[in-house]
Design a protein around this motif. Structure first.
Motif, mmCIF file in Angstrom:
data_model
loop_
_atom_site.group_PDB
_atom_site.id
_atom_site.type_symbol
_atom_site.label_atom_id
_atom_site.label_comp_id
_atom_site.label_asym_id
_atom_site.label_seq_id
_atom_site.Cartn_x
_atom_site.Cartn_y
_atom_site.Cartn_z
ATOM 1 N N UNK A 8 33.633 -23.651 19.544
ATOM 2 C CA UNK A 8 34.108 -23.932 17.648
ATOM 3 C C UNK A 8 35.019 -24.660 17.223
ATOM 4 N N UNK A 9 34.402 -24.437 16.154
ATOM 5 C CA UNK A 9 35.923 -24.691 15.105
ATOM 6 C C UNK A 9 36.219 -24.270 13.912
ATOM 7 N N UNK A 28 35.168 -22.261 10.655
ATOM 8 C CA UNK A 28 34.220 -22.719 10.396
ATOM 9 C C UNK A 28 33.065 -22.320 11.185
ATOM 10 N N UNK A 29 32.788 -22.637 12.366
ATOM 11 C CA UNK A 29 31.773 -22.206 13.117
ATOM 12 C C UNK A 29 31.716 -22.721 14.723
ATOM 13 N N UNK A 30 31.131 -21.786 15.056
ATOM 14 C CA UNK A 30 31.169 -21.522 16.796
ATOM 15 C C UNK A 30 29.899 -20.967 17.406
ATOM 16 N N UNK A 34 28.801 -19.713 11.817
ATOM 17 C CA UNK A 34 29.093 -20.308 10.310
ATOM 18 C C UNK A 34 29.980 -18.942 9.413
ATOM 19 N N UNK A 35 31.590 -19.964 8.828
ATOM 20 C CA UNK A 35 31.590 -19.165 7.395
ATOM 21 C C UNK A 35 30.575 -19.385 6.359
ATOM 22 N N UNK A 36 30.653 -18.318 5.680
ATOM 23 C CA UNK A 36 29.143 -18.727 4.698
ATOM 24 C C UNK A 36 29.518 -19.448 3.668
ATOM 25 N N UNK A 37 31.154 -20.078 3.705
ATOM 26 C CA UNK A 37 31.521 -21.324 2.872
ATOM 27 C C UNK A 37 30.940 -22.783 3.190
#
Length: 123
Positions: A34-35, A47-49, A58-61
């Motif tokens: 992920x990131x 951020x996402x994985x 994912x992050x909500x943002x």
């Protein structure tokens, strides 16, 4: 195992970038890839994985704007970033965990971070 990230750069708001990260150095059976990112003056955040079976979170943002994908046989992970905003400005780090060969036990579990790639989004 080392992770090499690439693809960062500078774009204007609304633009797109694609980050890539590859694991190398030894046999590696990836689990999570992920990131994460660290905005200026802030803490590192997810951020996402994605799991090896394709489950992603994912992050909500970034939901609806970023897409994570991976190539399991090549131990690569990607982050397609669309509709970028100035608040996406950060150093982006790839992360991977999984198993590597170990003499005593056969395998051992490790977590590895990449070196970071800077993404700058201007308004």
């Amino acid at each position: 195992v080392q992770l090499q990230a690439s693809g960062g750069g500078s774009v204007q708001a609304g633009g797109s970038l694609r980050l890539s990260c590859a694991a190398s150095g030894s046999a590696f059976w990836g689990n999570i890839m992920g990131w994460y990112r660290q905005p200026p003056g802030k803490q590192r955040e997810l951020v996402a994985r994605m799991t090896s079976s394709g489950g992603a979170n994912y992050a909500d943002s970034v939901k609806g704007r970023f897409t994570i994908s991976r190539n399991n046989p090549e131990n690569k992970v990607y982050l397609q970033m669309n509709s970028l905003k100035p608040e996406d400005t950060a150093v982006y780090y790839c992360y991977a965990d999984g198993h590597v060969p170990a003499e005593a036990t056969g395998v051992r579990f490790i977590g590895v971070w990449g070196q970071g790639t800077l993404v700058t989004v201007s308004s």
